[in-house]
Design a protein around this motif. Structure first.
Motif, PDB file in Angstrom:
ATOM      1  N   UNK A 194       0.847  -0.816   0.069  1.00 48.51           N
ATOM      2  CA  UNK A 194      -0.075   0.124  -0.240  1.00 48.51           C
ATOM      3  C   UNK A 194       0.977   1.216   0.057  1.00 48.51           C
ATOM      4  N   UNK A 195       0.873   2.103  -0.724  1.00 51.50           N
ATOM      5  CA  UNK A 195       1.498   3.086  -0.884  1.00 51.50           C
ATOM      6  C   UNK A 195       0.918   4.546  -0.811  1.00 51.50           C
ATOM      7  N   UNK A 196       1.080   4.953   0.825  1.00 58.16           N
ATOM      8  CA  UNK A 196       0.581   6.477   0.947  1.00 58.16           C
ATOM      9  C   UNK A 196       1.124   7.318   1.376  1.00 58.16           C
ATOM     10  N   UNK A 197       0.651   8.583   0.381  1.00 57.96           N
ATOM     11  CA  UNK A 197       2.084   9.840   0.624  1.00 57.96           C
ATOM     12  C   UNK A 197       1.185  10.832   2.003  1.00 57.96           C
ATOM     13  N   UNK A 198       1.904  11.642   2.258  1.00 47.95           N
ATOM     14  CA  UNK A 198       1.767  12.583   3.250  1.00 47.95           C
ATOM     15  C   UNK A 198       1.368  13.666   2.783  1.00 47.95           C
ATOM     16  N   UNK A 199       0.891  14.847   3.309  1.00 48.81           N
ATOM     17  CA  UNK A 199       0.676  16.271   3.072  1.00 48.81           C
ATOM     18  C   UNK A 199       1.800  17.014   1.895  1.00 48.81           C
ATOM     19  N   UNK A 200       2.941  16.233   2.607  1.00 47.07           N
ATOM     20  CA  UNK A 200       4.520  16.782   2.380  1.00 47.07           C
ATOM     21  C   UNK A 200       4.874  15.840   0.233  1.00 47.07           C
ATOM     22  N   UNK A 201       5.218  14.921   0.472  1.00 46.77           N
ATOM     23  CA  UNK A 201       5.238  14.021  -0.514  1.00 46.77           C
ATOM     24  C   UNK A 201       4.759  13.791  -2.108  1.00 46.77           C
ATOM     25  N   UNK A 202       5.859  14.338  -2.855  1.00 43.00           N
ATOM     26  CA  UNK A 202       5.661  14.679  -3.966  1.00 43.00           C
ATOM     27  C   UNK A 202       4.908  13.362  -4.752  1.00 43.00           C
ATOM     28  N   UNK A 203       4.303  13.920  -5.618  1.00 44.77           N
ATOM     29  CA  UNK A 203       3.780  13.103  -6.946  1.00 44.77           C
ATOM     30  C   UNK A 203       4.313  11.944  -7.418  1.00 44.77           C
ATOM     31  N   UNK A 204       6.074  12.310  -7.647  1.00 46.93           N
ATOM     32  CA  UNK A 204       7.088  12.030  -8.370  1.00 46.93           C
ATOM     33  C   UNK A 204       7.761  10.996  -7.090  1.00 46.93           C
ATOM     34  N   UNK A 205       7.717  11.276  -6.054  1.00 50.42           N
ATOM     35  CA  UNK A 205       8.362  10.365  -5.233  1.00 50.42           C
ATOM     36  C   UNK A 205       7.281   9.261  -4.693  1.00 50.42           C
ATOM     37  N   UNK A 206       5.411   8.727  -5.231  1.00 50.87           N
ATOM     38  CA  UNK A 206       5.088   8.202  -4.846  1.00 50.87           C
ATOM     39  C   UNK A 206       5.241   7.202  -6.578  1.00 50.87           C
ATOM     40  N   UNK A 207       5.620   7.869  -7.444  1.00 52.51           N
ATOM     41  CA  UNK A 207       5.221   7.376  -9.132  1.00 52.51           C
ATOM     42  C   UNK A 207       7.241   6.647  -9.078  1.00 52.51           C
ATOM     43  N   UNK A 208       7.631   6.829  -8.378  1.00 48.67           N
ATOM     44  CA  UNK A 208       9.032   6.352  -7.957  1.00 48.67           C
ATOM     45  C   UNK A 208       8.825   5.083  -7.171  1.00 48.67           C
ATOM     46  N   UNK A 255       6.889   2.418  -9.064  1.00 49.38           N
ATOM     47  CA  UNK A 255       7.936   1.885  -9.960  1.00 49.38           C
ATOM     48  C   UNK A 255       9.124   1.102  -8.841  1.00 49.38           C
ATOM     49  N   UNK A 256       9.508   0.976  -8.712  1.00 45.58           N
ATOM     50  CA  UNK A 256      10.042   0.382  -7.324  1.00 45.58           C
ATOM     51  C   UNK A 256       9.385  -0.796  -7.353  1.00 45.58           C
ATOM     52  N   UNK A 257       8.611  -0.710  -6.533  1.00 47.12           N
ATOM     53  CA  UNK A 257       7.803  -1.919  -5.953  1.00 47.12           C
ATOM     54  C   UNK A 257       7.280  -2.793  -6.969  1.00 47.12           C
ATOM     55  N   UNK A 258       6.606  -2.223  -8.339  1.00 45.04           N
ATOM     56  CA  UNK A 258       6.068  -2.644  -9.345  1.00 45.04           C
ATOM     57  C   UNK A 258       7.363  -4.023 -10.133  1.00 45.04           C
ATOM     58  N   UNK A 259       8.504  -3.492 -10.258  1.00 38.59           N
ATOM     59  CA  UNK A 259       9.811  -3.991 -10.911  1.00 38.59           C
ATOM     60  C   UNK A 259      10.260  -5.266  -9.857  1.00 38.59           C
ATOM     61  N   UNK A 260       9.742  -5.100  -8.907  1.00 41.85           N
ATOM     62  CA  UNK A 260      10.486  -6.310  -7.657  1.00 41.85           C
ATOM     63  C   UNK A 260       8.870  -7.089  -7.644  1.00 41.85           C
ATOM     64  N   UNK A 261       7.842  -7.487  -8.493  1.00 48.56           N
ATOM     65  CA  UNK A 261       7.157  -7.895  -8.679  1.00 48.56           C
ATOM     66  C   UNK A 261       5.976  -8.201  -7.617  1.00 48.56           C
ATOM     67  N   UNK A 262       5.871  -6.532  -6.497  1.00 47.94           N
ATOM     68  CA  UNK A 262       4.907  -6.771  -5.464  1.00 47.94           C
ATOM     69  C   UNK A 262       3.395  -5.902  -6.693  1.00 47.94           C
TER      70      UNK A 262
END
Length: 316
Positions: free
Chosen positions: A154-168, A171-178
């Motif tokens: 489960x990926x959850x950003x905080x109020x100051x988390x950038x959209x790029x961080x969420x996408x990165x 992408x990382x978790x998806x590439x390792x099969x999650x």
């Protein structure tokens, strides 16, 4: 999305049950892992976990170059994150602890290194307040236990988390099969644990009210809706439940009876007497089986289902 940063080395902070499981998975995916924990005998416990988990990871398929030998352990936080590309944090669920940890990490790490927390109980908006310089690179990456077997993150950003961080991170978790889900609003327990809690409330109510035993309620779940949930989720099953008319017909047909049934659902109070009834009923179901035997049974069936799903995906 901005340029995708390659992830070759991961720092695992905290090597309890969740952290050790993450470390085993990262190793199985061909990554270098530097783990850190100040608990006594943490390194020995971590290496035992990886050794025990490795046969299951081999069965699911290792990435070329994967090896337990790519695991390094150090009790020193700065040493652990010195050359890392990604941080998976698994520290205690205490706000003060995490705030101080993120303050240290914020000073140690280059600004483009993501700090992902496995936290299931604290919102990222509170955690990232410790990272004063770069709170935008902090995100929740909450796994389902055990992370080396269960695909969900489960990926959850905080109020100051950038959209790029969420996408990165996605992408990382998806590439390792999650299998990732993006949660758009911070909620206590995120989503998967809330779904479990809703079901557990009714299960405890039914057993506490002597409607049926722990054995029978578990049978009802695992040989009824649980079998279907291992294949498709609630929304897709509702769509199929509507027949040729799909979800539209399902809601037309069942919205009234379904919402009426919600009024009879229980809200048990887990008093000492109720807890004793639950405990006694569970032990009657367990019989002479040990925790280790039950874990082995669970993992064998889980591996079989994961293999079946992988086979179905390859054919699709």
């Amino acid at each position: 999305m901005s340029h995708i940063k390659p992830i070759n080395q991961v720092a695992v902070i905290g090597t309890g049950v969740i952290g050790a499981s993450w470390a085993a998975l990262f190793l199985a995916k061909g990554l270098d892992v530097v783990a850190t924990d100040v608990a006594p005998n943490a390194e020995a416990s971590l290496r035992r976990f990886v050794e025990a988990a490795w046969p299951a990871l081999e069965r699911l398929g290792l990435t070329p170059g994967a090896s337990p030998l790519r695991l390094v352990f150090t009790p020193d936080l700065a040493e652990a994150v010195k050359d890392t590309d990604f941080v998976q944090e698994n520290g205690p669920e205490r706000f003060e602890f995490k705030q101080d940890l993120y303050r240290q990490l914020d000073l140690m790490l280059p600004p483009d290194v993501i700090i992902a927390s496995s936290s299931s109980g604290l919102p990222m908006s509170q955690i990232q307040s410790g990272a004063a310089s770069h709170p935008e690179r902090c995100v929740i990456g909450h796994p389902f236990n055990p992370p080396h077997l269960m695909p969900l993150v489960e990926i959850v950003g905080g109020t100051k988390t950038s959209e790029d961080t969420v996408k990165q991170a996605d992408h990382f978790y998806t590439t390792i099969g999650k299998r990732t889900v993006r949660i758009n609003k911070e909620l206590p327990g995120h989503v998967a644990n809330r779904l479990q809690a809703a079901l557990a409330r009714e299960v405890y109510y039914l057993v506490a009210e002597n409607v049926l035993s722990a054995r029978d309620v578990d049978t009802a779940l695992t040989y009824g809706p649980g079998l279907r949930w291992g294949i498709m989720g609630n929304m897709m099953l509702n769509h199929l439940g509507g027949g040729p008319g799909g979800i539209e017909h399902f809601l037309q047909q069942f919205a009234g009876p379904m919402t009426a049934s919600w009024k009879s659902l229980g809200s048990p109070q887990l008093t000492p007497d109720v807890q004793k009834r639950l405990i006694d009923s569970v032990h009657a179901e367990v019989g002479s089986r040990t925790i280790e035997e039950l874990e082995a049974e669970r993992d064998e069936l889980l591996l079989g289902l994961l293999e079946l799903r992988a086979k179905a995906a390859s054919l699709g």
